[in-house]
Design a protein around this motif. Structure first.
Motif, short mmCIF file in Angstrom:
data_model
loop_
_atom_site.label_atom_id
_atom_site.label_comp_id
_atom_site.label_asym_id
_atom_site.label_seq_id
_atom_site.Cartn_x
_atom_site.Cartn_y
_atom_site.Cartn_z
N GLU A 14 1.99 7.44 -6.85
CA GLU A 14 1.07 8.54 -7.18
C GLU A 14 1.73 9.91 -7.06
O GLU A 14 1.18 10.90 -7.54
N LYS B 201 1.09 4.17 -2.91
CA LYS B 201 0.96 5.58 -2.56
C LYS B 201 2.12 6.39 -3.14
O LYS B 201 1.91 7.49 -3.69
N LEU C 205 0.83 -1.21 0.00
CA LEU C 205 0.00 0.00 0.00
C LEU C 205 0.86 1.26 0.00
O LEU C 205 0.54 2.24 -0.68
N TYR C 206 1.98 1.23 0.71
CA TYR C 206 2.88 2.38 0.72
C TYR C 206 3.52 2.59 -0.66
O TYR C 206 3.61 3.71 -1.15
#
Length: 154
Positions: A145, A142, A138-139
């Motif tokens: 982006e 992130k 998930l990091y």
């Protein structure tokens, strides 16, 4: 004969996990260790002069990120003008190492998991931690982006 387009590097035959399906479990007396950096530099120096090689890919039997100089290996491959990719079990990534690897030039990373069920994952990936790997993925998503990391993909 077609020219080499992707250079596969096994940075380490060592791993921080002991996965139940890993062929490393069957090896008896095989030498294990990290790739010598002098050897790596020679390989990358030669690859830098080969226009057909577009990508340096870190993978193999061991965990590439287990190599103590993995970030430097990425940096040297990128400095050679190559796209840099890796496959990882995702356990050695944290916020600091993720940024270091991407800033060194890592273009893409595949995180290898054996299921999206925590119990199954933890059964197969001995010494693994499903929630830690999920947090790392998930990091990384992130980070990609962010405009400064637009070249990076997971």
């Amino acid at each position: 004969m077609d020219p080499i387009q992707k250079l596969y590097i096994e940075a380490s035959t060592l791993c921080n996990l002991d996965c139940k399906m890993c062929m490393r479990r069957t090896w008896q007396g095989e030498p294990m260790g990290h790739m010598d950096m002098d050897v790596y530099r020679k390989v990358i120096d030669e690859a830098a002069g080969m226009d057909s090689i577009h990508t340096v890919f870190f993978g193999g039997i061991g965990e590439p990120m287990f190599h103590p100089q993995f970030v430097e290996m990425v940096r040297l491959a990128k400095a050679a003008g190559k796209r840099v990719e890796a496959v990882s079990n995702g356990t050695l990534i944290n916020q600091e190492t993720a940024v270091e690897m991407i800033e060194a030039g890592l273009d893409e990373v595949w995180i290898s998991v054996d299921g999206f069920d925590e119990a199954m994952y933890n059964e197969i990936r001995v010494y693994g931690d499903f929630n830690h790997v999920k947090t790392n993925i998930l990091y990384l998503l992130k980070l990609r982006e962010m405009p400064q990391y637009a070249h990076f993909d997971v």
